[in-house]
Design an enzyme around this catalytic site. Sequence first.
Site, short mmCIF file in Angstrom:
data_model
loop_
_atom_site.label_atom_id
_atom_site.label_comp_id
_atom_site.label_asym_id
_atom_site.label_seq_id
_atom_site.Cartn_x
_atom_site.Cartn_y
_atom_site.Cartn_z
N ILE A 639 0.77 -1.47 -0.18
CA ILE A 639 0.65 0.12 0.30
C ILE A 639 0.75 1.18 -0.41
O ILE A 639 0.06 1.80 -0.35
CB ILE A 639 -1.34 -0.24 1.37
N GLY A 640 2.08 1.25 -0.06
CA GLY A 640 3.32 2.34 0.47
C GLY A 640 4.70 1.80 0.08
O GLY A 640 4.80 1.04 0.21
N GLY A 642 7.96 3.50 1.78
CA GLY A 642 8.65 3.81 2.91
C GLY A 642 9.99 4.42 2.64
O GLY A 642 10.61 3.91 1.88
N GLU A 643 10.51 5.42 4.08
CA GLU A 643 11.63 5.29 3.71
C GLU A 643 12.82 4.12 4.00
O GLU A 643 13.74 3.40 3.17
CB GLU A 643 12.32 6.06 5.02
N GLY A 645 11.57 0.37 3.31
CA GLY A 645 11.07 -0.30 2.89
C GLY A 645 9.55 -0.31 1.97
O GLY A 645 8.81 0.59 2.46
N GLU A 646 9.21 -1.68 1.84
CA GLU A 646 7.76 -0.95 1.90
C GLU A 646 6.99 -1.85 2.49
O GLU A 646 7.31 -1.79 3.60
CB GLU A 646 7.42 -2.36 0.52
N VAL A 647 5.68 -0.70 2.30
CA VAL A 647 4.76 -0.74 3.57
C VAL A 647 3.23 -1.60 3.14
O VAL A 647 2.70 -1.81 2.21
CB VAL A 647 3.61 0.20 3.79
N LYS A 665 5.26 -2.43 8.82
CA LYS A 665 6.14 -1.51 7.76
C LYS A 665 7.45 -2.34 7.78
O LYS A 665 7.61 -3.22 8.21
CB LYS A 665 6.45 -0.52 8.65
N ASP A 758 6.31 17.03 13.99
CA ASP A 758 5.93 17.49 12.53
C ASP A 758 4.43 16.99 12.61
O ASP A 758 4.43 16.09 11.36
CB ASP A 758 6.36 16.08 11.57
#
Length: 996
Positions: A639-640, A642-643, A645-647, A665, A758
């Site tokens: 589904i995405g 990230g910095e 690896g994959e999510v 994650k 953030d």
Amino acid sequence: MDFFTGFRPLLFSYVLINGILITLQTKEEVLLDMKATGGELGWLTWPLEQGDKPGWEVTQRTLNGSQFYTYSVCNVGEREQDNWLRTTFIQRHQSASRVFVELQFIVRDCNSFGGSSLTCKETFNLFTSESDADVGTTFRKGQFKKVATIAPDEITGKNELRINTETRVVENLSRKGFYLAFQDIGACVALLSTRVYYKTCPATVKSLVLFPETVAGGENQGLREVSGACVDNAVSEESPRIYCTVDGDWAVMVGQCQCKPGYEEVKEACQECRPGFFKAAASGDKCEPCPANSEQLDSGALVCPCTDGFYRAPTDPPTGPCSGLPSAPRDLVATTVQLSTGKLLLSWSPPEDTAGRTDVTYSVECQRCEDSVCQLCGEKIRFEPAGTGLTDTKVSVSSLDAHLNYTFTVKAHSGVSMFEAEPRSSRPPSSISLTVSLRYTDPPRITTLRMVERTSASLSLSWDVFPRPRSQSQPIQYKLTYRKKDDNLVATTIIVRILEKNFVHVVDLTPCTAYMCKVQPSAAMAAPEAPKGLSLMSVFLPIPGPLTQNNTAVIFAAAIGGAAMLFIVILVLFLRRRSVKAPLLLSTSLRPVNQSSFTEQLKPLKTYVDPHTYEDPNVAVLKFATEIHPSHITKQKVIGAGEFGEVYRGNLKMPGRKEVAVAIKTLKPGYTEKQRQDFLSEASIMGQFSHQNIIRLEGVVTKFKHAMIVTEYMENGALDRYLKDHDGEFPSFQLVGMMYGIAAGMKYLSDMSYVHRDLAARNILVNNNLECKVSDFGLSRVLEDDPEGTYTTSGGKIPIRWTAPEAIAYRKFTSASDVWSFGIVMWEVMAFGERPYWDMSNHEVMKAINEAFRLPAPMDCPSAVYQLMLQCWLQDRSKRPRFGDIVNLLDKLLRSPDSLKTIADFDPRVSIRLPSTSGSDGSPFRSVSEWLESIKMSQYSENFTCAGVVTMDHVLQMKNEDIKNIGVRLPGHLKRIAYSILGLKDQTSTLSVFAV
């Protein structure tokens, strides 16, 4: 009219500079370059003939001996201009569905023409048309689709030349080629350069994986997954892959290749190990020199075999040195410890040569010799702690017999002793032997005296002796002495008996009398030179007389009486204890409770602990996060990315728990230890939080090859994207409810002395129940003990649009800076995910904030909500509300829905940011579709056309009911269009009231 009159020197200078700039472009495949053509372009102008009103004109110019062409049009004094310039057919790359059009152009200021330019425009339009073949000079306006209205950032005046560069994107191309067209509607424009290109991720080699050149995907595709292949002589456990972004950058590589055994990585290639070097397994390691005592083979060696006489143990790595056999132990010595039990202590020194090994052990072998016949000692002899596998240089030997010769052999072993063959003359012995003769000079001793049986008038005794006699021809005589136990030794009768067996039965004893007995070897067996007491062993045994029937009755009665007294005492003590304890319990149960103090006791006093303060980050992970076995996790789909690896979206099924949906994650293979620690640090942070508005950590996977972080799954994803997809669908009351949830989560974090740093709508996740939860703790840090403490960063990126001015200027963050960010999040929520500060650059945002500019109220924003935003954006951070105050205020608004009916003032010219250009009719737009596109409502273009609203004059005459009648039903869309029309009327000075 000649556009370039008076500007040629400036133009030539610009072209030269820009030619240098073009050479710096990378990762672009050019489909059309107007400048690089260098010859007649052959572009089509329409209308073909215009009499005295020329359209687009081509002009040839020469610079440094090279020719280039420009197109210009300047009919500013004529009305109803509609001039078209079409490019030649542009062949499309099969995979390039998204191309970029870079334009360099000049627009003359309409004011520079004086009063004769009342119809002058300062914009022109870009169109595109797809086709599977070149249509030649055939031109139909209806086949073209508008891409954008091109407006200059800088307008050329009378005495200066200002050149603009604009880039537009053409999406969703699917046919073999396309045309570009430029429409002039009455401007004075010179088109200097047109460059059409698409972006690619270039062919590259990363971690020994070759990835082919890949065309970047379109906006809808986002990330394009690309599979790679290992370079020659490299292998991979899984198929490596990488993602190509829309900007032509490679991102998030998954998997890697490693050089085969016998090869090492050299400049993204695998080369054979040099002679004298080797590598045993596929890995990222370099070839190593052959270890000691091994043979050096030719290039590409997998192992270096041991030279003759040297070996590796089965547990030794192939990279280790070869070693020989250890030499024999030294200085073997036997020491008598306890002759009475036949016990010796053997000790020795380590071998002089251990062959470089540290796993040296020892074994002891025993042989007994009697009458020149030797045999193994057998299991009778005991070694302490053991006879084999000794790591210490001593051993205790017991149960040895007297008058025998024993030979002990101690041997040294190591991990390579299994390779030992027949002894060679050149090999030193690995064992040492010692012969010990056990010749006892001490007389026999009585070691144990025991009572076997007794009656009222007799007693049976037995005993053990050491050393035992070797044969029946050498029996031992024993002396038994016994007497009645009496304090008057003078009147006591002592009886002595000489025995030849270690057993005696004594009769004719007096009932109910205690006797003292002593057994010892007879004096004839004792050596006269033996130390006194060394050969004798005395045992005194009291012998009670037999009990009569009367005595038994008395004792039995006394026992019963004692038991009864003991029971009475225990019962009294128990009753007294209950009588004392009951009033205490009663007074405790009736004691009044202070409700406020009780509440304070229930209030959690937990404070956030920064995992970065742990010396070992793995300890922090295990302390704050639950370890999950990978077998309990099921991955479903990506589904995405990230910095790290994959999510994935997946399911978690823990023993004894219901299966739940989770987000997973993953940490990409080939990570460094620092990357792994940074990846798991977020879990160490999340694991400390427990609040319904903070994303929940389910657990981590750290004890297996692929590390993972497992969190609860939020079905609706990020808040900003969710609001954009549901623009105008939620009333203010529901939006304020979302803000309340976010504020409650931030209050929880603030109470734990924790700052987020953030906070933005993109970092708020939404589930199916529209609950908002704070997530993404990548930039978060702990505050100091002081409530006003700060955390000073050492660099890194700061999200300018969401960050407080003091945090930008001094890189100091507090809960007050989080409050500022929360105000921006409130604005994002009320504006349905619109980008804060719109298209302003970061520099412009900082400058505007420092000049006291604040974001205006979004459309339909309650006044009380906007006032809270302004309080969050106070320059003095000490005057901003705390999160506790924010939660209380939002709670009051939700409890009083009428307080949300008062709407804050709204200025559409600021919030929608309408263009500043003006047409002949005073309207800022040439067409209805152009206007709808500017306010992001282009989906209603067909509705306006079908309703006959085809000009901006028609738009300015519309009422609220007219907007509803053409099919605009969503409240947010209705208000956006209505407010835009209100802004248009205000710009054209039409003083009419438009009711919403």
